[in-house]
Design a protein around this motif. Structure first.
Motif, PDB file in Angstrom:
ATOM      1  N   TYR A 185       0.727  -1.195   0.179  1.00 23.72           N
ATOM      2  CA  TYR A 185      -0.239  -0.079  -0.107  1.00 23.72           C
ATOM      3  C   TYR A 185       0.660   1.250  -0.111  1.00 23.72           C
ATOM      4  O   TYR A 185       0.359   2.463  -0.646  1.00 23.72           O
ATOM      5  N   GLU A 186       2.207   1.223   0.661  1.00 25.19           N
ATOM      6  CA  GLU A 186       2.930   2.373   0.539  1.00 25.19           C
ATOM      7  C   GLU A 186       3.356   2.498  -0.941  1.00 25.19           C
ATOM      8  O   GLU A 186       3.596   3.516  -1.376  1.00 25.19           O
ATOM      9  N   ALA A 187       3.551   1.340  -1.796  1.00 25.13           N
ATOM     10  CA  ALA A 187       4.169   1.579  -3.227  1.00 25.13           C
ATOM     11  C   ALA A 187       2.801   1.935  -3.766  1.00 25.13           C
ATOM     12  O   ALA A 187       3.026   2.747  -4.659  1.00 25.13           O
ATOM     13  N   PHE A 188       1.721   1.458  -3.727  1.00 22.45           N
ATOM     14  CA  PHE A 188       0.422   2.064  -4.370  1.00 22.45           C
ATOM     15  C   PHE A 188       0.369   3.722  -3.925  1.00 22.45           C
ATOM     16  O   PHE A 188       0.166   4.285  -5.334  1.00 22.45           O
ATOM     17  N   ARG A 189       0.487   4.183  -2.727  1.00 23.42           N
ATOM     18  CA  ARG A 189       0.342   5.473  -2.567  1.00 23.42           C
ATOM     19  C   ARG A 189       1.551   6.136  -3.387  1.00 23.42           C
ATOM     20  O   ARG A 189       1.119   7.289  -3.624  1.00 23.42           O
ATOM     21  N   THR A 193     -14.221   2.994  -1.420  1.00 26.59           N
ATOM     22  CA  THR A 193     -13.775   2.520   0.003  1.00 26.59           C
ATOM     23  C   THR A 193     -13.528   0.925  -0.149  1.00 26.59           C
ATOM     24  O   THR A 193     -14.720   0.460  -0.668  1.00 26.59           O
ATOM     25  N   ILE A 194     -12.735   0.365  -0.083  1.00 25.73           N
ATOM     26  CA  ILE A 194     -12.517  -1.070  -0.449  1.00 25.73           C
ATOM     27  C   ILE A 194     -12.044  -1.800   0.761  1.00 25.73           C
ATOM     28  O   ILE A 194     -11.102  -1.442   1.695  1.00 25.73           O
ATOM     29  N   GLN A 195     -12.621  -3.025   0.898  1.00 28.31           N
ATOM     30  CA  GLN A 195     -12.099  -4.001   1.947  1.00 28.31           C
ATOM     31  C   GLN A 195     -11.319  -5.261   1.155  1.00 28.31           C
ATOM     32  O   GLN A 195     -11.979  -5.518   0.266  1.00 28.31           O
ATOM     33  N   ALA A 196     -10.203  -5.137   1.529  1.00 27.75           N
ATOM     34  CA  ALA A 196      -9.170  -6.118   0.955  1.00 27.75           C
ATOM     35  C   ALA A 196      -8.853  -7.274   1.780  1.00 27.75           C
ATOM     36  O   ALA A 196      -8.670  -7.231   2.815  1.00 27.75           O
ATOM     37  N   ASN A 197      -8.933  -8.653   1.188  1.00 26.88           N
ATOM     38  CA  ASN A 197      -8.604  -9.823   2.072  1.00 26.88           C
ATOM     39  C   ASN A 197      -7.640 -10.608   1.062  1.00 26.88           C
ATOM     40  O   ASN A 197      -7.471 -10.652  -0.142  1.00 26.88           O
ATOM     41  N   PHE A 198      -6.663 -11.149   1.837  1.00 26.89           N
ATOM     42  CA  PHE A 198      -5.469 -11.615   1.193  1.00 26.89           C
ATOM     43  C   PHE A 198      -5.294 -13.122   1.716  1.00 26.89           C
ATOM     44  O   PHE A 198      -5.759 -13.380   2.812  1.00 26.89           O
ATOM     45  N   GLU A 199      -4.582 -13.816   0.766  1.00 28.41           N
ATOM     46  CA  GLU A 199      -4.102 -15.203   1.533  1.00 28.41           C
ATOM     47  C   GLU A 199      -2.409 -15.073   0.933  1.00 28.41           C
ATOM     48  O   GLU A 199      -2.270 -14.567   0.105  1.00 28.41           O
ATOM     49  N   PHE A 200      -1.659 -15.560   1.770  1.00 36.22           N
ATOM     50  CA  PHE A 200      -0.002 -15.651   1.562  1.00 36.22           C
ATOM     51  C   PHE A 200       0.427 -16.791   1.276  1.00 36.22           C
ATOM     52  O   PHE A 200       0.011 -17.986   1.943  1.00 36.22           O
ATOM     53  N   LYS A 201       1.526 -16.783   0.603  1.00 34.74           N
ATOM     54  CA  LYS A 201       2.230 -17.898   0.435  1.00 34.74           C
ATOM     55  C   LYS A 201       3.866 -17.669   0.177  1.00 34.74           C
ATOM     56  O   LYS A 201       3.884 -16.654  -0.530  1.00 34.74           O
ATOM     57  N   ILE A 233      -8.770   3.222   0.893  1.00 34.71           N
ATOM     58  CA  ILE A 233      -9.805   4.484  -0.013  1.00 34.71           C
ATOM     59  C   ILE A 233      -8.852   5.100  -0.995  1.00 34.71           C
ATOM     60  O   ILE A 233      -7.734   5.352  -0.850  1.00 34.71           O
ATOM     61  N   ALA A 234      -9.498   4.639  -2.290  1.00 32.32           N
ATOM     62  CA  ALA A 234      -9.000   5.580  -3.522  1.00 32.32           C
ATOM     63  C   ALA A 234      -9.577   6.681  -3.830  1.00 32.32           C
ATOM     64  O   ALA A 234     -10.893   6.518  -3.992  1.00 32.32           O
ATOM     65  N   THR A 235      -9.019   7.775  -3.992  1.00 32.49           N
ATOM     66  CA  THR A 235      -9.852   8.929  -4.564  1.00 32.49           C
ATOM     67  C   THR A 235      -8.951   9.233  -5.873  1.00 32.49           C
ATOM     68  O   THR A 235      -7.516   9.484  -5.703  1.00 32.49           O
ATOM     69  N   TYR A 236      -9.737   9.491  -6.653  1.00 34.93           N
ATOM     70  CA  TYR A 236      -9.306   9.688  -8.124  1.00 34.93           C
ATOM     71  C   TYR A 236     -10.277  10.205  -9.138  1.00 34.93           C
ATOM     72  O   TYR A 236     -11.426  10.267  -8.717  1.00 34.93           O
ATOM     73  N   GLU A 237      -9.754  10.749 -10.293  1.00 40.45           N
ATOM     74  CA  GLU A 237     -10.665  11.218 -11.204  1.00 40.45           C
ATOM     75  C   GLU A 237     -10.926   9.902 -12.215  1.00 40.45           C
ATOM     76  O   GLU A 237      -9.957   9.345 -12.862  1.00 40.45           O
ATOM     77  N   PHE A 238     -11.952   9.487 -12.541  1.00 35.34           N
ATOM     78  CA  PHE A 238     -12.240   8.308 -13.425  1.00 35.34           C
ATOM     79  C   PHE A 238     -11.908   8.747 -14.794  1.00 35.34           C
ATOM     80  O   PHE A 238     -12.532   9.961 -15.258  1.00 35.34           O
ATOM     81  N   SER A 239     -11.009   8.271 -15.688  1.00 37.10           N
ATOM     82  CA  SER A 239     -10.379   8.438 -16.741  1.00 37.10           C
ATOM     83  C   SER A 239     -11.513   8.768 -17.785  1.00 37.10           C
ATOM     84  O   SER A 239     -11.244   9.826 -18.798  1.00 37.10           O
ATOM     85  N   GLN A 240     -12.390   7.912 -17.845  1.00 40.75           N
ATOM     86  CA  GLN A 240     -13.426   8.016 -19.076  1.00 40.75           C
ATOM     87  C   GLN A 240     -14.405   9.187 -18.860  1.00 40.75           C
ATOM     88  O   GLN A 240     -14.918   9.822 -19.892  1.00 40.75           O
ATOM     89  N   ASN A 268      -2.920  11.699 -10.419  1.00 36.22           N
ATOM     90  CA  ASN A 268      -4.136  12.359  -9.564  1.00 36.22           C
ATOM     91  C   ASN A 268      -4.856  11.193  -9.030  1.00 36.22           C
ATOM     92  O   ASN A 268      -6.025  10.942  -8.982  1.00 36.22           O
ATOM     93  N   LEU A 269      -4.204  10.458  -7.995  1.00 35.94           N
ATOM     94  CA  LEU A 269      -4.644   9.385  -7.129  1.00 35.94           C
ATOM     95  C   LEU A 269      -4.293   9.529  -5.748  1.00 35.94           C
ATOM     96  O   LEU A 269      -2.962   9.819  -5.488  1.00 35.94           O
ATOM     97  N   SER A 270      -4.900   9.260  -4.926  1.00 34.96           N
ATOM     98  CA  SER A 270      -4.957   9.239  -3.393  1.00 34.96           C
ATOM     99  C   SER A 270      -5.211   8.126  -2.767  1.00 34.96           C
ATOM    100  O   SER A 270      -6.308   7.618  -2.976  1.00 34.96           O
ATOM    101  N   ILE A 271      -4.274   7.513  -2.070  1.00 28.79           N
ATOM    102  CA  ILE A 271      -4.523   6.238  -1.528  1.00 28.79           C
ATOM    103  C   ILE A 271      -4.218   6.208  -0.118  1.00 28.79           C
ATOM    104  O   ILE A 271      -3.133   6.952   0.463  1.00 28.79           O
TER     105      ILE A 271
END
Length: 157
Positions: A12-16, A95-103, A80-87, A60-63
């Motif tokens: 998420y830091e990289a995404f930001r 607002t997104i809930q993320a679930n993960f599995e790790f390997k 939470i992603a705040t952005y301008e929809f390109s289209q 123009n993206l805020s994470i």
């Protein structure tokens, strides 16, 4: 903080910072992804999706992210992603809930969930508010997103 928790923070830091290469390095080579817009993606597709979304955001993206939890196998985060929809050039606050599995210390399965009807209203305006709840409209959104991703991947090669 265990290693999987660190992986999610790194992701998420990289995404930001709009760093698709670091985001990609957080995924296992056999990773999969799913969300309401793109559906099910394999490793190559999810890496390309993040790259495409970051390029299209043109800075123009805020994470924002919070509530990261991770065990040896599972993890979750709220972001939470705040952005301008390109289209449409409309502002989206998703607002997104993320679930993960790790390997092997990497993200193996990543599932993002959010209200597609609410997203379609923000991104597409009155048509999204009026029709975004229908299965037909949801399928059209996914079809268009998948086609856009396929075109992006073709142009990478």
């Amino acid at each position: 903080m265990n290693s999987n928790h660190k992986t999610l923070v790194r992701f998420y830091e990289a995404f930001r910072q709009e760093n698709a290469a670091v985001m990609a390095s957080c995924y296992h080579a056999e990773a999969s992804f799913s969300d309401p817009v793109f559906g099910n993606l394999n490793h190559h597709e999810v890496i390309s999706m993040w790259e495409m979304l970051l390029k299209r955001s043109k800075g123009n993206l805020s994470i924002e992210f919070e509530d990261i939890e991770a065990t040896e196998i599972y993890g979750k985060a709220k972001w939470i992603a705040t952005y301008e929809f390109s289209q449409t050039k409309r502002k989206v606050i998703n607002t997104i809930q993320a679930n993960f599995e790790f390997k092997e210390g990497l993200i193996f399965k990543h599932t993002d969930t959010f209200n597609l009807w609410k997203w379609s209203g923000m991104a597409l305006g009155w048509k999204g508010y009026l029709l975004g709840w229908t299965p037909f409209f949801k399928a059209k959104i996914r079809e268009k997103a998948r086609k856009s991703l396929a075109t992006f991947i073709e142009n990478l090669d």
